[in-house]
Motif scaffolding. Sequence first.
Motif, short mmCIF file in Angstrom:
data_model
loop_
_atom_site.label_atom_id
_atom_site.label_comp_id
_atom_site.label_asym_id
_atom_site.label_seq_id
_atom_site.Cartn_x
_atom_site.Cartn_y
_atom_site.Cartn_z
N LYS A 17 36.99 38.28 51.36
CA LYS A 17 37.07 39.73 51.09
C LYS A 17 38.07 40.40 52.02
O LYS A 17 38.87 41.25 51.60
CB LYS A 17 35.69 40.36 51.26
CG LYS A 17 34.70 40.06 50.15
CD LYS A 17 33.37 40.74 50.42
CE LYS A 17 32.35 40.38 49.35
NZ LYS A 17 31.02 41.02 49.64
N MET A 20 41.58 39.81 50.91
CA MET A 20 41.96 40.63 49.76
C MET A 20 42.28 42.05 50.20
O MET A 20 43.26 42.66 49.75
CB MET A 20 40.82 40.64 48.72
CG MET A 20 40.60 39.30 48.02
SD MET A 20 42.07 38.68 47.16
CE MET A 20 42.67 37.46 48.35
N GLU A 21 41.48 42.57 51.10
CA GLU A 21 41.74 43.92 51.61
C GLU A 21 43.06 43.97 52.38
O GLU A 21 43.80 44.96 52.31
CB GLU A 21 40.57 44.36 52.50
CG GLU A 21 39.28 44.58 51.73
CD GLU A 21 38.08 44.80 52.63
OE1 GLU A 21 38.26 44.77 53.87
OE2 GLU A 21 36.96 45.00 52.10
N GLY A 24 45.84 44.53 50.16
CA GLY A 24 45.72 45.73 49.35
C GLY A 24 44.97 45.57 48.05
O GLY A 24 45.13 46.39 47.14
N GLU A 25 44.13 44.54 47.94
CA GLU A 25 43.36 44.30 46.72
C GLU A 25 41.89 44.68 46.91
O GLU A 25 41.39 44.72 48.03
CB GLU A 25 43.45 42.83 46.30
CG GLU A 25 44.83 42.42 45.83
CD GLU A 25 45.28 43.16 44.59
OE1 GLU A 25 44.43 43.42 43.71
OE2 GLU A 25 46.48 43.48 44.49
N LYS A 26 41.21 44.93 45.81
CA LYS A 26 39.79 45.29 45.85
C LYS A 26 38.94 44.09 46.23
O LYS A 26 39.30 42.94 45.99
CB LYS A 26 39.34 45.79 44.47
CG LYS A 26 40.14 46.98 43.95
CD LYS A 26 39.63 48.27 44.53
CE LYS A 26 40.30 49.45 43.83
NZ LYS A 26 39.86 50.74 44.37
N ALA A 27 37.75 44.38 46.78
CA ALA A 27 36.84 43.33 47.24
C ALA A 27 36.38 42.42 46.11
O ALA A 27 36.10 41.24 46.32
CB ALA A 27 35.65 43.94 47.95
N PHE A 28 36.30 42.97 44.86
CA PHE A 28 35.79 42.15 43.76
C PHE A 28 36.71 40.96 43.46
O PHE A 28 36.28 39.99 42.84
CB PHE A 28 35.57 42.99 42.49
CG PHE A 28 36.81 43.32 41.73
CD1 PHE A 28 37.28 42.47 40.74
CD2 PHE A 28 37.53 44.48 42.00
CE1 PHE A 28 38.43 42.76 40.02
CE2 PHE A 28 38.69 44.78 41.29
CZ PHE A 28 39.13 43.93 40.29
N ARG A 29 37.96 41.04 43.89
CA ARG A 29 38.88 39.91 43.69
C ARG A 29 38.37 38.66 44.43
O ARG A 29 38.60 37.54 43.98
CB ARG A 29 40.28 40.26 44.18
CG ARG A 29 40.97 41.36 43.39
CD ARG A 29 41.24 40.92 41.96
NE ARG A 29 42.03 41.93 41.25
CZ ARG A 29 42.19 41.94 39.93
NH1 ARG A 29 41.60 41.00 39.19
NH2 ARG A 29 42.92 42.87 39.35
N GLN A 32 36.01 36.82 42.24
CA GLN A 32 36.73 36.11 41.19
C GLN A 32 37.36 34.83 41.75
O GLN A 32 37.24 33.76 41.14
CB GLN A 32 37.83 37.01 40.61
CG GLN A 32 37.32 38.16 39.78
CD GLN A 32 38.46 39.03 39.28
OE1 GLN A 32 39.41 39.30 40.01
NE2 GLN A 32 38.38 39.46 38.02
#
Length: 379
Positions: A17, A20-21, A24-29, A32
């Motif tokens: 997580k 991803m942060e 710059g990506e959301k935690a839900f990535r 996935q």
Amino acid sequence: MTDQRIDLVGLSRQELKAEMERIGEKAFRAKQLWQWIYHYGVRDFTKMTNISKNLHGKLAEHFYISRPETAEELTSVDRTRKWLYKFDDGNEAETVFIPEEDRGAVCISSQVGCTLTCKFCHTGTQLLVRNLSAGEIVGQFMAARDSYDEWPSPPGDKRMLTNIVLMGMGEPLYNFDNTVKALKILMDQEGISVSKRRITLSTSGVVPEIRRLGEVADVELAISLHAPTDEVRNEIMPINKKYPLKDLMAAVRDYPAAINARRITFEYVMLKGINDSEADARALTRLVKDIPCKFNLIPFNPWPGSDYECSGRKTIKRFVEILNRAGYTATTRVTRGQDILAACGQLKSESERVRCSRMKARIEAGIEDESHVLPASAE
């Protein structure tokens, strides 16, 4: 040029997580990716169908999904398969799959070489080079799944690779943090999803870490015992000088598996004239009194340069009878993969050539079981 990207295999959920942060990506990535990596076994971001093409490129720019390189793969006449895996720094460790009719166990390593110097063990003749990372521990099982095409993770009753045993090269409890991190990844139900009841960790008796393991992982526990008295165990397993049998048995009695009447496994290699007498068998029953347990008797597997012989068939049979009469289950392990040196105590890689001379000095100074004091650069 060294690859500056980060390997996603071996990261915890929280670490994934955070990565991803960071980009710059959301935690839900992270969820996935976790499923693609550990449930589907995917290594190529472009095959992740619920992730956009633009993000494929971004992920590939920052990350990669590893497997150890298969330097050698051997299959025994009894279908046991052994891999020599090479890691990014060139070091190697061995992994073994032991198949049964409808299931099988993958025996994975936790260290390159071994901290201990058990005299009957071939692996113990290779001095410790370094600990394996969590990703390198998990990666062995993932590469074994690749070999048997067991992706995506099938239901437990449809797998061939059903069980995991941490009984390969090294003492897993002297690589505690990486081992526990790997165990949690292996057990995660949204990924590889191996039940903790199907994972067995074998230790030579690192007493403080046995207690810690019960608190954080509670997998099945196997103790490499191999002697019923301190006198004999001191001789064949030097770790006993630091953690004698009284302390070891106390830690075992406190382990959750023992408290909850799940049985502890005691592994016992049968060495002719060393630990195989009727008196030894009776002493063994007294040692483990009141511990829910079973015995796994291991015929000694010879290796080049070994000084020991395996106990005779009649001697082993008599040993089993004494344990059975005392109310204990005792089975004699069928030797598997001996023709490819994949049997218990036979694993050894060639990475010994890169060991540090000061590590040898530690061994000679009688502190051979202090892997946790290795400098960070060696871990």
